[in-house]
Design a protein around this motif. Structure first.
Motif, short mmCIF file in Angstrom:
data_model
loop_
_atom_site.label_atom_id
_atom_site.label_comp_id
_atom_site.label_asym_id
_atom_site.label_seq_id
_atom_site.Cartn_x
_atom_site.Cartn_y
_atom_site.Cartn_z
N GLY A 166 0.77 -1.23 0.00
CA GLY A 166 0.00 0.00 0.00
C GLY A 166 0.80 1.28 0.00
O GLY A 166 0.23 2.37 -0.02
N ARG B 248 -3.31 4.33 2.74
CA ARG B 248 -3.68 3.24 3.62
C ARG B 248 -2.77 2.04 3.34
O ARG B 248 -2.73 1.53 2.22
CB ARG B 248 -5.14 2.82 3.43
CG ARG B 248 -5.59 1.82 4.49
CD ARG B 248 -7.04 1.46 4.38
NE ARG B 248 -7.29 0.47 3.35
CZ ARG B 248 -8.34 -0.34 3.32
NH1 ARG B 248 -9.26 -0.25 4.27
NH2 ARG B 248 -8.52 -1.19 2.34
N SER C 40 -1.65 -1.90 4.20
CA SER C 40 -2.28 -3.15 4.60
C SER C 40 -1.24 -4.18 4.96
O SER C 40 -0.18 -4.23 4.35
CB SER C 40 -3.17 -3.69 3.48
OG SER C 40 -4.21 -2.79 3.17
N CYS C 41 -1.56 -4.98 5.95
CA CYS C 41 -0.69 -6.06 6.38
C CYS C 41 -1.55 -7.33 6.42
O CYS C 41 -2.37 -7.51 7.33
CB CYS C 41 -0.11 -5.75 7.75
SG CYS C 41 0.96 -7.04 8.41
N TRP D 244 2.95 -1.92 13.31
CA TRP D 244 3.67 -1.29 12.22
C TRP D 244 4.91 -0.58 12.78
O TRP D 244 4.83 0.09 13.82
CB TRP D 244 2.80 -0.27 11.50
CG TRP D 244 1.76 -0.87 10.63
CD1 TRP D 244 0.45 -1.13 10.95
CD2 TRP D 244 1.92 -1.30 9.27
NE1 TRP D 244 -0.20 -1.69 9.88
CE2 TRP D 244 0.68 -1.80 8.84
CE3 TRP D 244 2.98 -1.31 8.37
CZ2 TRP D 244 0.46 -2.32 7.56
CZ3 TRP D 244 2.77 -1.81 7.10
CH2 TRP D 244 1.54 -2.31 6.70
N SER E 48 -6.30 -0.50 12.34
CA SER E 48 -7.55 -1.24 12.50
C SER E 48 -7.34 -2.66 11.99
O SER E 48 -6.38 -2.95 11.29
CB SER E 48 -8.68 -0.57 11.73
OG SER E 48 -8.41 -0.54 10.35
N ARG E 49 -8.28 -3.53 12.36
CA ARG E 49 -8.18 -4.90 11.90
C ARG E 49 -9.42 -5.28 11.10
O ARG E 49 -10.54 -4.88 11.44
CB ARG E 49 -8.00 -5.86 13.08
CG ARG E 49 -9.19 -6.03 14.00
CD ARG E 49 -8.75 -6.64 15.32
NE ARG E 49 -9.82 -7.18 16.12
CZ ARG E 49 -10.70 -6.47 16.84
NH1 ARG E 49 -10.64 -5.16 16.83
NH2 ARG E 49 -11.62 -7.07 17.56
N ASP E 50 -9.20 -6.00 10.03
CA ASP E 50 -10.27 -6.52 9.18
C ASP E 50 -10.32 -8.01 9.46
O ASP E 50 -9.53 -8.79 8.92
CB ASP E 50 -9.93 -6.23 7.72
CG ASP E 50 -10.96 -6.81 6.75
OD1 ASP E 50 -10.86 -6.50 5.55
OD2 ASP E 50 -11.84 -7.56 7.18
N THR F 142 -6.49 -9.06 8.04
CA THR F 142 -5.62 -7.99 7.58
C THR F 142 -5.67 -6.84 8.58
O THR F 142 -6.71 -6.54 9.16
CB THR F 142 -6.08 -7.48 6.20
OG1 THR F 142 -6.04 -8.57 5.27
CG2 THR F 142 -5.18 -6.36 5.70
N HIS G 86 -4.88 -2.77 8.85
CA HIS G 86 -4.70 -1.58 8.03
C HIS G 86 -4.10 -0.46 8.86
O HIS G 86 -4.36 -0.35 10.07
CB HIS G 86 -6.03 -1.11 7.45
CG HIS G 86 -6.69 -2.11 6.56
ND1 HIS G 86 -6.16 -2.48 5.34
CD2 HIS G 86 -7.82 -2.84 6.71
CE1 HIS G 86 -6.95 -3.38 4.78
NE2 HIS G 86 -7.96 -3.62 5.59
N GLN H 267 -4.30 3.47 8.37
CA GLN H 267 -4.77 4.64 7.64
C GLN H 267 -3.93 5.83 8.07
O GLN H 267 -3.90 6.18 9.25
CB GLN H 267 -6.24 4.89 7.95
CG GLN H 267 -6.82 6.13 7.27
CD GLN H 267 -6.85 6.02 5.75
OE1 GLN H 267 -7.20 4.98 5.22
NE2 GLN H 267 -6.49 7.10 5.07
N CYS I 90 5.43 -4.54 8.84
CA CYS I 90 4.54 -5.00 9.89
C CYS I 90 5.15 -6.21 10.62
O CYS I 90 5.96 -6.94 10.07
CB CYS I 90 3.16 -5.33 9.36
SG CYS I 90 3.09 -6.44 7.94
#
Length: 124
Positions: free
Chosen positions: A7, A18, A20-21, A34, A69-71, A76, A78, A80, A94
């Motif tokens: 990203g 943004r 992503s990991c 991070w 944040s976490r998805d 994943t 993120h 931002q 990460c």
């Protein structure tokens, strides 16, 4: 768990990105964070999130501008990044550490990052 960061890019000051990991495996017992390393400087902590609780912790330099944040469905994390500054220019990577807290991940010993990271360059 293995991680892959993505990203990054070249943006102007004030812009947003943004990161992503993506994790492979189940990160339920992990805290994910991070880190970044600018050229000629030591690697520094940026932000972390405990996967189970969602509790976060930030470096003072990014507080109020960055949000981690976490998805959960996509496993994943993120980052931002808003209102980017030239001093945010760095290689971002990460890391994941088991059985720790987001705040503890900011302290020594630093967690090892996975992969090559993703470059963020902010021009003034």
């Amino acid at each position: 768990v293995q991680l892959q960061a993505s990203g990054g890019g070249l943006v102007q000051a004030g812009d947003s990105l943004r990161l992503s990991c993506a994790a492979s495996g189940r990160p339920s017992s992990y805290t994910m964070g991070w880190f970044r390393q600018a050229q000629g400087k030591e690697r520094e902590f940026v932000a972390a999130i405990n996967w189970n609780s969602g509790i976060t912790y930030y470096a003072d330099s990014v507080k109020g501008r960055f949000t981690i944040s976490r998805d959960i469905p996509n496993i994943t994390v993120h980052l931002q990044m808003n209102d980017l500054k030239p001093e945010d220019t760095a290689l971002y990577c990460c890391a994941a550490k088991r059985f720790t807290t987001a705040q503890a991940m900011a302290g020594p010993p630093q967690s090892d990052c996975w992969g090559q990271g993703t470059q963020v360059t902010v021009s003034s």
